[in-house]
Write an enzyme that holds these catalytic residues in place. Structure first.
Site, short mmCIF file in Angstrom:
data_model
loop_
_atom_site.label_atom_id
_atom_site.label_comp_id
_atom_site.label_asym_id
_atom_site.label_seq_id
_atom_site.Cartn_x
_atom_site.Cartn_y
_atom_site.Cartn_z
N LYS A 178 -0.87 3.07 7.46
CA LYS A 178 -1.69 1.81 7.38
C LYS A 178 -0.80 0.40 7.27
O LYS A 178 -1.04 -0.44 8.04
CB LYS A 178 -2.37 1.61 5.94
CG LYS A 178 -3.95 1.13 6.12
CD LYS A 178 -4.32 0.99 4.49
CE LYS A 178 -5.59 1.98 4.32
NZ LYS A 178 -6.13 1.55 2.96
N ASN A 208 -23.68 -5.87 -8.78
CA ASN A 208 -24.23 -4.79 -7.81
C ASN A 208 -25.30 -3.86 -8.26
O ASN A 208 -25.93 -3.34 -7.48
CB ASN A 208 -22.87 -3.76 -7.68
CG ASN A 208 -21.99 -4.28 -6.78
OD1 ASN A 208 -22.29 -5.33 -6.01
ND2 ASN A 208 -20.86 -3.80 -6.13
N LEU A 218 -34.48 -7.30 0.20
CA LEU A 218 -35.85 -6.40 -0.29
C LEU A 218 -36.33 -5.96 1.53
O LEU A 218 -37.38 -5.80 1.63
CB LEU A 218 -36.98 -7.71 -0.37
CG LEU A 218 -37.16 -7.91 -2.02
CD1 LEU A 218 -38.19 -8.66 -2.12
CD2 LEU A 218 -37.16 -6.80 -2.86
N GLU A 251 -18.89 -6.33 3.15
CA GLU A 251 -18.30 -5.95 4.55
C GLU A 251 -18.99 -6.36 5.52
O GLU A 251 -20.28 -6.71 5.56
CB GLU A 251 -18.15 -4.36 4.48
CG GLU A 251 -17.27 -3.85 3.69
CD GLU A 251 -17.40 -2.14 3.43
OE1 GLU A 251 -17.50 -1.48 4.71
OE2 GLU A 251 -16.82 -1.67 2.44
N CYS A 268 -19.26 0.58 -2.22
CA CYS A 268 -19.56 -0.05 -3.62
C CYS A 268 -20.74 0.22 -4.40
O CYS A 268 -20.79 0.92 -5.51
CB CYS A 268 -19.54 -1.53 -3.26
SG CYS A 268 -17.89 -1.96 -2.64
N LYS A 325 -23.98 0.27 7.23
CA LYS A 325 -24.64 -1.05 7.61
C LYS A 325 -24.08 -1.61 8.94
O LYS A 325 -22.93 -1.24 9.25
CB LYS A 325 -24.47 -2.16 6.53
CG LYS A 325 -23.00 -2.55 6.15
CD LYS A 325 -23.30 -3.55 4.98
CE LYS A 325 -22.19 -4.56 5.24
NZ LYS A 325 -22.18 -5.74 3.94
N ALA A 361 -36.71 -2.68 3.15
CA ALA A 361 -36.85 -1.00 2.82
C ALA A 361 -36.40 -0.47 3.90
O ALA A 361 -36.47 -0.98 5.25
CB ALA A 361 -38.25 -0.92 2.49
N ASP A 364 0.77 -1.10 -0.11
CA ASP A 364 0.00 -0.06 0.06
C ASP A 364 0.97 1.09 -0.01
O ASP A 364 1.86 1.16 0.59
CB ASP A 364 -0.95 0.04 1.31
CG ASP A 364 -2.05 0.74 0.99
OD1 ASP A 364 -3.25 0.34 0.81
OD2 ASP A 364 -1.99 2.26 0.85
N GLY A 410 -25.80 2.32 0.95
CA GLY A 410 -24.68 3.36 0.76
C GLY A 410 -23.35 2.53 0.84
O GLY A 410 -23.57 1.32 0.35
C1 UDX Z 1 -21.66 -4.78 -1.77
C2 UDX Z 1 -22.20 -6.08 -2.52
O1 UDX Z 1 -23.25 -6.75 -1.64
C3 UDX Z 1 -21.06 -7.27 -2.59
O2 UDX Z 1 -21.24 -8.23 -3.27
C4 UDX Z 1 -19.83 -6.31 -3.46
O3 UDX Z 1 -18.68 -6.95 -3.39
C5 UDX Z 1 -19.53 -5.00 -2.59
O4 UDX Z 1 -20.88 -4.11 -2.39
P1 UDX Z 1 -21.44 -4.03 0.61
O5 UDX Z 1 -21.17 -2.76 0.40
O6 UDX Z 1 -20.28 -4.51 1.89
O7 UDX Z 1 -21.56 -5.12 -0.44
O8 UDX Z 1 -22.91 -4.18 1.40
P2 UDX Z 1 -24.34 -4.63 1.01
O9 UDX Z 1 -24.57 -5.75 2.21
O10 UDX Z 1 -24.68 -5.21 -0.05
O11 UDX Z 1 -25.39 -3.50 1.60
C6 UDX Z 1 -25.14 -2.34 0.62
C7 UDX Z 1 -26.03 -1.36 1.23
O12 UDX Z 1 -27.57 -1.51 1.12
C8 UDX Z 1 -26.07 -1.11 2.93
O13 UDX Z 1 -26.22 0.20 3.00
C9 UDX Z 1 -27.51 -1.88 3.20
O14 UDX Z 1 -27.87 -1.33 4.53
C10 UDX Z 1 -28.44 -1.56 2.02
N1 UDX Z 1 -29.30 -2.71 2.03
C11 UDX Z 1 -28.88 -3.96 1.92
C12 UDX Z 1 -30.73 -2.11 2.17
O15 UDX Z 1 -31.06 -0.98 2.14
N2 UDX Z 1 -31.72 -2.99 2.14
C13 UDX Z 1 -31.32 -4.60 1.85
O16 UDX Z 1 -32.19 -5.31 1.76
C14 UDX Z 1 -30.27 -4.98 1.87
#
Ligand code: UDX
Length: 470
Positions: A40, A217, A259, A161, A269, A332, A261, A35, A266
């Site tokens: 880090k 995604n 699903l 994550e 990714c 999350k 709501a 890195d 956020g």
């Molecule tokens: C995501 C993809 O899931 C993963 O496969 C990819 O490699 C990177 O992006 P991540 O960003 O860790 O992973 O979070 P994820 O669990 O997907 O949740 C993304 C966001 O969606 C979070 O803010 C979560 O709170 C929100 N979410 C998820 C909802 O609002 N409702 C849901 O039903 C599921």
């Protein structure tokens, strides 16, 4: 090089790279993580992870101690060490644009190339616009030592994550984008353990492999925004989005996962990936093809505004000077990641409107306090809720899901709660005297009938929903 490499380089030590490096060590390889950030690297070499990811600290600590895993800022050292070189650097959104910033990927290739050996392979894991791998192969070839041949494979990463270690050691699928049989054999060796444990292996061309990630995604984001659009409808029609999701989710073709709501998606990714995907489609002359992702993005950000509007309604039309407990800052649960976090966004917007925001997150409070000073950060749930006039649940941490509504009612000044993740037991909170509002669920009923539209049928039933003044 034979096809059984033992030494691996991982470039980039963020959520993706640090996890991948530690998991490669766990799979039995000798690993160097690279890195550009010396702080880090020092932290990682001390066996500590500079962010929160369940199980990762223990894994890094163990393998750093055994000497199987180390970290450096020296790209020449890292390039000479490894036989397989994974690229896991960030591809953030460019400021003021939809497209991804590819400069870290390009720098990784440029810095490494002159030090690579004939037969090494470079494996891209970062999320990139389709066509990047082919472009990077040319860039690599132009910088390799004379006579060296190095194949560039695309092997997208799907880790979530909070589950990053599990997702890396036992991914549901491993996608390899290359037509080079030797590279395929090498990576089958690298991933032998997960493949033996049942991870599906899919081999395709590089551009399809790149697209698999952005398509996945985009689909997930679409699923979340679809249910959040249904939440808007449910709010207008006095229906219940959680029941709706349960019911449609029973259809195996739809499925219940993703699903939920709430205040929307956020993180580092989904938001930037759907924007970069749209930008790439535009570059390919397909402006209309992914234009629906603009709506997906808009639906998503509208949910943040909806929470702010509800907070204003709950507090009689103005949040200024009112004590608001914000529960959750991370994007999350089980993560301290604040990137594009709906929770942090709502907290900051309320603060900007003059609210006295008292924010608490089980893992992300310290980081938020450093990055966004000005809010009143609290370091325990009870400190955040004490004397609050409104409680907002913005991230569904277990600590919040398990809160005792009676005990919390004794701490707060006003028993009004907005559950922006629909994660609480609504009946239990209502029974404990709270004015409970979920998103996409029954209309909340606040003190001033001017401030919120209350359908007649609901108004008749408001006995247990009335605001409880303490
Ligand atoms: C995501 C993809 O899931 C993963 O496969 C990819 O490699 C990177 O992006 P991540 O960003 O860790 O992973 O979070 P994820 O669990 O997907 O949740 C993304 C966001 O969606 C979070 O803010 C979560 O709170 C929100 N979410 C998820 C909802 O609002 N409702 C849901 O039903 C599921």
């Amino acid at each position: 090089m034979n096809i059984t490499p033992t030494r691996i380089t991982v470039i980039g030590t963020g959520y993706l790279g640090a996890t991948h490096a530690a998991c490669m060590a766990e799979l039995g390889f000798e690993v160097i993580g690279l890195d550009i950030d010396p702080v880090k690297i020092a932290t990682l070499n001390a066996g500590t992870v500079p962010f929160y990811e369940p199980g990762l600290n223990e894994l890094v600590g163990r393998h750093v101690e055994s000497g199987q895993l180390r970290f450096t800022t020296d790209s020449a050292e890292a390039a000479r060490f490894g036989q397989v070189h994974f690229i896991g650097v960030g591809t953030p959104q460019q400021p003021g644009r939809l497209a991804a910033d590819m400069s870290y990927v390009e720098a990784a290739i440029d810095n490494m190339a002159p030090h690579l050996s004939d037969g090494d392979i470079v494996v891209g894991k970062s999320t990139v616009p389709v066509g990047t791998a082919a472009r990077m192969q040319h860039r690599l070839n132009a910088r390799l030592p004379a006579g060296a041949r190095v194949d560039l494979v695309w092997n997208p990463e799907f880790l979530r994550e909070g589950f990053a270690v599990e997702d890396t050691l036992r991914p549901d699928r491993i996608v390899l984008g290359t037509s080079n049989q030797r590279s395929i054999a090498i990576l089958k060796h690298v991933y032998a353990q997960p493949i033996a444990q049942g991870s599906a292996l899919l081999v395709t061309d590089r551009q399809t492999a790149e697209l698999v990630k952005t398509a996945a995604n985009a689909f997930l984001a679409t699923k979340i925004s679809f249910i959040n659009a249904m939440a808007e409808l449910c709010e207008a029609a006095d229906a219940d989005v959680a029941d709706l999701a349960d019911a449609i989710g029973h259809d195996a073709r739809i499925g219940r996962r993703f699903l939920n709501a709430g205040v929307g998606f956020g993180g580092g990714c989904l938001p930037k990936d759907i924007r970069a995907f749209r930008a790439r489609a535009g570059e390919l002359g397909l402006e209309d093809t992914l234009s629906f992702l603009t709506d997906i993005d808009r639906i998503n950000t509208r949910r943040r505004q909806r929470v702010i509007d509800l907070a204003e309604q709950a507090l009689g039309g103005r949040v200024s000077g009112r004590r608001v407990a914000v529960l959750g800052l991370a994007f999350k649960p089980d993560s301290d990641d604040l990137r594009d976090s709906p929770a942090l966004d709502v907290a900051r917007q309320l603060h900007r409107r003059g609210a006295d925001v008292r924010a608490y997150d089980p893992m992300a409070t310290e980081m938020a306090a450093i990055r966004h000073p000005g809010l009143d950060y609290r370091y325990s749930l009870t400190d955040a809720i004490r004397a609050a006039e409104l409680v907002l649940v913005l991230t569904e941490w277990n600590e919040f899901v398990r809160m005792d509504p009676v005990a919390m009612g004794e701490l707060a000044d006003q028993a009004i709660i907005i559950d922006a993740r629909n994660c609480l037991d609504a009946d239990a909170w209502k029974q404990a005297g709270w004015n409970y509002a979920g998103l996409g669920r029954q209309h909340p009923v606040y003190e001033d009938p001017q401030l919120v539209h209350v359908p007649d049928t609901i108004a008749e039933l408001t006995g247990d929903l009335e605001l409880v003044e303490k």
